[in-house]
Design a protein around this motif. Structure first.
Motif, PDB file in Angstrom:
ATOM      1  N   GLN A  25       0.841  -1.199   0.000  1.00 10.37           N
ATOM      2  CA  GLN A  25       0.000   0.000   0.000  1.00 10.37           C
ATOM      3  C   GLN A  25       0.882   1.257   0.000  1.00 10.37           C
ATOM      4  O   GLN A  25       0.617   2.212  -0.731  1.00 10.37           O
ATOM      5  CB  GLN A  25      -0.923  -0.001   1.205  1.00 10.37           C
ATOM      6  CG  GLN A  25      -1.829   1.190   1.266  1.00 10.37           C
ATOM      7  CD  GLN A  25      -2.742   1.149   2.483  1.00 10.37           C
ATOM      8  OE1 GLN A  25      -2.812   0.171   3.213  1.00 10.37           O
ATOM      9  NE2 GLN A  25      -3.440   2.242   2.700  1.00 10.37           N
ATOM     10  N   LYS A  26       1.923   1.248   0.805  1.00  9.49           N
ATOM     11  CA  LYS A  26       2.851   2.383   0.857  1.00  9.49           C
ATOM     12  C   LYS A  26       3.494   2.604  -0.508  1.00  9.49           C
ATOM     13  O   LYS A  26       3.606   3.732  -0.984  1.00  9.49           O
ATOM     14  CB  LYS A  26       3.923   2.134   1.925  1.00  9.49           C
ATOM     15  CG  LYS A  26       4.911   3.243   2.053  1.00  9.49           C
ATOM     16  CD  LYS A  26       4.220   4.486   2.568  1.00  9.49           C
ATOM     17  CE  LYS A  26       5.115   5.676   2.488  1.00  9.49           C
ATOM     18  NZ  LYS A  26       4.378   6.920   2.485  1.00  9.49           N
ATOM     19  N   TYR A  27       3.922   1.532  -1.150  1.00  9.66           N
ATOM     20  CA  TYR A  27       4.529   1.646  -2.479  1.00  9.66           C
ATOM     21  C   TYR A  27       3.528   2.203  -3.492  1.00  9.66           C
ATOM     22  O   TYR A  27       3.896   2.986  -4.370  1.00  9.66           O
ATOM     23  CB  TYR A  27       5.066   0.301  -2.946  1.00  9.66           C
ATOM     24  CG  TYR A  27       6.424  -0.070  -2.389  1.00  9.66           C
ATOM     25  CD1 TYR A  27       7.068   0.687  -1.422  1.00  9.66           C
ATOM     26  CD2 TYR A  27       7.079  -1.201  -2.844  1.00  9.66           C
ATOM     27  CE1 TYR A  27       8.306   0.345  -0.933  1.00  9.66           C
ATOM     28  CE2 TYR A  27       8.328  -1.563  -2.369  1.00  9.66           C
ATOM     29  CZ  TYR A  27       8.933  -0.785  -1.411  1.00  9.66           C
ATOM     30  OH  TYR A  27      10.169  -1.129  -0.935  1.00  9.66           O
ATOM     31  N   ASN A  28       2.267   1.797  -3.397  1.00 13.13           N
ATOM     32  CA  ASN A  28       1.248   2.342  -4.301  1.00 13.13           C
ATOM     33  C   ASN A  28       1.085   3.843  -4.091  1.00 13.13           C
ATOM     34  O   ASN A  28       0.925   4.600  -5.053  1.00 13.13           O
ATOM     35  CB  ASN A  28      -0.084   1.618  -4.127  1.00 13.13           C
ATOM     36  CG  ASN A  28      -0.053   0.227  -4.721  1.00 13.13           C
ATOM     37  OD1 ASN A  28       0.735  -0.061  -5.627  1.00 13.13           O
ATOM     38  ND2 ASN A  28      -0.897  -0.648  -4.217  1.00 13.13           N
ATOM     39  N   GLU A  29       1.112   4.277  -2.838  1.00  7.74           N
ATOM     40  CA  GLU A  29       1.053   5.720  -2.548  1.00  7.74           C
ATOM     41  C   GLU A  29       2.274   6.425  -3.150  1.00  7.74           C
ATOM     42  O   GLU A  29       2.145   7.508  -3.734  1.00  7.74           O
ATOM     43  CB  GLU A  29       1.004   5.970  -1.044  1.00  7.74           C
ATOM     44  CG  GLU A  29      -0.278   5.523  -0.384  1.00  7.74           C
ATOM     45  CD  GLU A  29      -0.191   5.526   1.139  1.00  7.74           C
ATOM     46  OE1 GLU A  29       0.774   6.092   1.710  1.00  7.74           O
ATOM     47  OE2 GLU A  29      -1.094   4.935   1.761  1.00  7.74           O
ATOM     48  N   MET A  30       3.441   5.830  -2.992  1.00  6.93           N
ATOM     49  CA  MET A  30       4.662   6.415  -3.532  1.00  6.93           C
ATOM     50  C   MET A  30       4.598   6.478  -5.060  1.00  6.93           C
ATOM     51  O   MET A  30       5.093   7.421  -5.677  1.00  6.93           O
ATOM     52  CB  MET A  30       5.889   5.627  -3.064  1.00  6.93           C
ATOM     53  CG  MET A  30       6.159   5.786  -1.571  1.00  6.93           C
ATOM     54  SD  MET A  30       7.276   4.524  -0.878  1.00  6.93           S
ATOM     55  CE  MET A  30       8.835   4.961  -1.633  1.00  6.93           C
ATOM     56  N   PRO A  48      10.273   0.935  -8.979  1.00  7.20           N
ATOM     57  CA  PRO A  48       9.974  -0.325  -9.690  1.00  7.20           C
ATOM     58  C   PRO A  48      10.878  -1.486  -9.248  1.00  7.20           C
ATOM     59  O   PRO A  48      10.415  -2.624  -9.119  1.00  7.20           O
ATOM     60  CB  PRO A  48      10.203   0.036 -11.162  1.00  7.20           C
ATOM     61  CG  PRO A  48       9.991   1.512 -11.223  1.00  7.20           C
ATOM     62  CD  PRO A  48      10.520   2.035  -9.907  1.00  7.20           C
ATOM     63  N   PHE A  49      12.148  -1.192  -9.012  1.00  8.81           N
ATOM     64  CA  PHE A  49      13.074  -2.229  -8.542  1.00  8.81           C
ATOM     65  C   PHE A  49      12.588  -2.803  -7.212  1.00  8.81           C
ATOM     66  O   PHE A  49      12.492  -4.023  -7.042  1.00  8.81           O
ATOM     67  CB  PHE A  49      14.482  -1.645  -8.400  1.00  8.81           C
ATOM     68  CG  PHE A  49      15.438  -2.553  -7.680  1.00  8.81           C
ATOM     69  CD1 PHE A  49      15.968  -3.671  -8.311  1.00  8.81           C
ATOM     70  CD2 PHE A  49      15.805  -2.292  -6.360  1.00  8.81           C
ATOM     71  CE1 PHE A  49      16.851  -4.516  -7.644  1.00  8.81           C
ATOM     72  CE2 PHE A  49      16.684  -3.128  -5.693  1.00  8.81           C
ATOM     73  CZ  PHE A  49      17.202  -4.240  -6.331  1.00  8.81           C
ATOM     74  N   PHE A  50      12.258  -1.939  -6.247  1.00  9.59           N
ATOM     75  CA  PHE A  50      11.827  -2.419  -4.941  1.00  9.59           C
ATOM     76  C   PHE A  50      10.453  -3.081  -4.988  1.00  9.59           C
ATOM     77  O   PHE A  50      10.197  -4.027  -4.248  1.00  9.59           O
ATOM     78  CB  PHE A  50      11.886  -1.296  -3.900  1.00  9.59           C
ATOM     79  CG  PHE A  50      13.285  -1.033  -3.441  1.00  9.59           C
ATOM     80  CD1 PHE A  50      13.900  -1.866  -2.523  1.00  9.59           C
ATOM     81  CD2 PHE A  50      14.012   0.019  -3.959  1.00  9.59           C
ATOM     82  CE1 PHE A  50      15.207  -1.659  -2.120  1.00  9.59           C
ATOM     83  CE2 PHE A  50      15.326   0.246  -3.561  1.00  9.59           C
ATOM     84  CZ  PHE A  50      15.920  -0.598  -2.636  1.00  9.59           C
ATOM     85  N   LYS A  51       9.577  -2.614  -5.872  1.00 12.53           N
ATOM     86  CA  LYS A  51       8.275  -3.282  -6.029  1.00 12.53           C
ATOM     87  C   LYS A  51       8.483  -4.712  -6.523  1.00 12.53           C
ATOM     88  O   LYS A  51       7.793  -5.636  -6.068  1.00 12.53           O
ATOM     89  CB  LYS A  51       7.377  -2.495  -6.980  1.00 12.53           C
ATOM     90  CG  LYS A  51       6.801  -1.245  -6.356  1.00 12.53           C
ATOM     91  CD  LYS A  51       5.975  -0.452  -7.344  1.00 12.53           C
ATOM     92  CE  LYS A  51       4.526  -0.802  -7.188  1.00 12.53           C
ATOM     93  NZ  LYS A  51       3.643   0.078  -7.991  1.00 12.53           N
ATOM     94  N   ASN A  52       9.418  -4.906  -7.435  1.00 16.15           N
ATOM     95  CA  ASN A  52       9.713  -6.254  -7.939  1.00 16.15           C
ATOM     96  C   ASN A  52      10.304  -7.137  -6.840  1.00 16.15           C
ATOM     97  O   ASN A  52       9.948  -8.314  -6.720  1.00 16.15           O
ATOM     98  CB  ASN A  52      10.662  -6.200  -9.130  1.00 16.15           C
ATOM     99  CG  ASN A  52       9.976  -5.731 -10.387  1.00 16.15           C
ATOM    100  OD1 ASN A  52       8.772  -5.875 -10.545  1.00 16.15           O
ATOM    101  ND2 ASN A  52      10.742  -5.149 -11.290  1.00 16.15           N
ATOM    102  N   VAL A  53      11.215  -6.585  -6.059  1.00 15.88           N
ATOM    103  CA  VAL A  53      11.796  -7.355  -4.953  1.00 15.88           C
ATOM    104  C   VAL A  53      10.703  -7.752  -3.977  1.00 15.88           C
ATOM    105  O   VAL A  53      10.599  -8.915  -3.572  1.00 15.88           O
ATOM    106  CB  VAL A  53      12.914  -6.554  -4.235  1.00 15.88           C
ATOM    107  CG1 VAL A  53      13.363  -7.269  -2.965  1.00 15.88           C
ATOM    108  CG2 VAL A  53      14.100  -6.329  -5.170  1.00 15.88           C
ATOM    109  N   LEU A  54       9.860  -6.791  -3.598  1.00 17.86           N
ATOM    110  CA  LEU A  54       8.777  -7.087  -2.659  1.00 17.86           C
ATOM    111  C   LEU A  54       7.828  -8.131  -3.221  1.00 17.86           C
ATOM    112  O   LEU A  54       7.426  -9.050  -2.505  1.00 17.86           O
ATOM    113  CB  LEU A  54       8.024  -5.801  -2.302  1.00 17.86           C
ATOM    114  CG  LEU A  54       6.909  -5.978  -1.272  1.00 17.86           C
ATOM    115  CD1 LEU A  54       7.470  -6.476   0.058  1.00 17.86           C
ATOM    116  CD2 LEU A  54       6.155  -4.660  -1.088  1.00 17.86           C
TER     117      LEU A  54
END
Length: 188
Positions: A25-30, A48-54
């Protein structure tokens, strides 16, 4: 070296090993932030890199060996005697019931890097010494790297959110955690 995020402000500890939904949710806000500053541009380029890792580590269950964990078990919270043996532990404000692998992963995260380069030899030595004293089952050992990666995803969002008034420090922190995460992925 940039300052390390305080454990108490990183994330809701009770959800770290059960569900990464708060971070998604935090990443979506970001993701919805406008690029009106260097900080936002830096965050948007790494998000995008961290979203893929997560995404890759978010389905992993962390349920075994629940016990009181320190939450910030790093060398700066240890006291050593003159022979180099641990004689005391400091900073118990983040103690929680969690899988013990959380403290193992944090210790590795804070002790097995040379700057931003993950040192596989330090990692292997750490695990060898740890397993000589405390048994890790195969599942726990398998979860170490995913736990470090989840921690890295949390730290990335913390750097973005925590210090917007000193955006250069936040940018430096986001860059450092990106480099550490990439190095870990390359070496393991």
């Amino acid at each position: 070296m940039i300052r390390r995020p305080p454990r108490s402000t990183l994330f809701p500890y009770t959800t770290l090993f059960r569900s990464p939904e708060w971070l998604k949710q935090k990443y979506n806000e970001m993701d919805n932030v406008s690029i009106h500053s260097e900080l936002n541009a830096g965050m948007k380029s790494d998000l995008p890199f961290f979203k893929n890792v997560l995404r890759d580590v978010s389905q992993i269950e962390y349920e075994g060996n629940q016990l009181p964990t320190h939450g910030d078990f790093a060398k700066n919270n240890l006291l050593f005697d003159t022979s180099g043996k641990v004689s005391g532990i400091l900073d118990f404000d983040d103690i929680r019931i969690a899988p013990r692998i959380k403290d193992v992963a944090n210790s590795i995260f804070y002790s097995c890097y040379d700057e931003t380069n993950f040192n596989i030899l330090k990692y292997q030595k750490f695990l060898s010494i740890y397993k000589n004293n405390i048994t890790l089952n195969r599942e726990e050992e398998r979860l170490i790297v995913p736990a470090i990666l989840r921690e890295s995803c949390s730290i990335f969002s913390w750097y973005y959110d925590s210090n917007k008034k000193q955006s250069q420090e936040s940018l430096t922190g986001m860059k450092e955690i990106r480099e550490k995460t990439k190095s870990l992925l390359e070496k393991i």
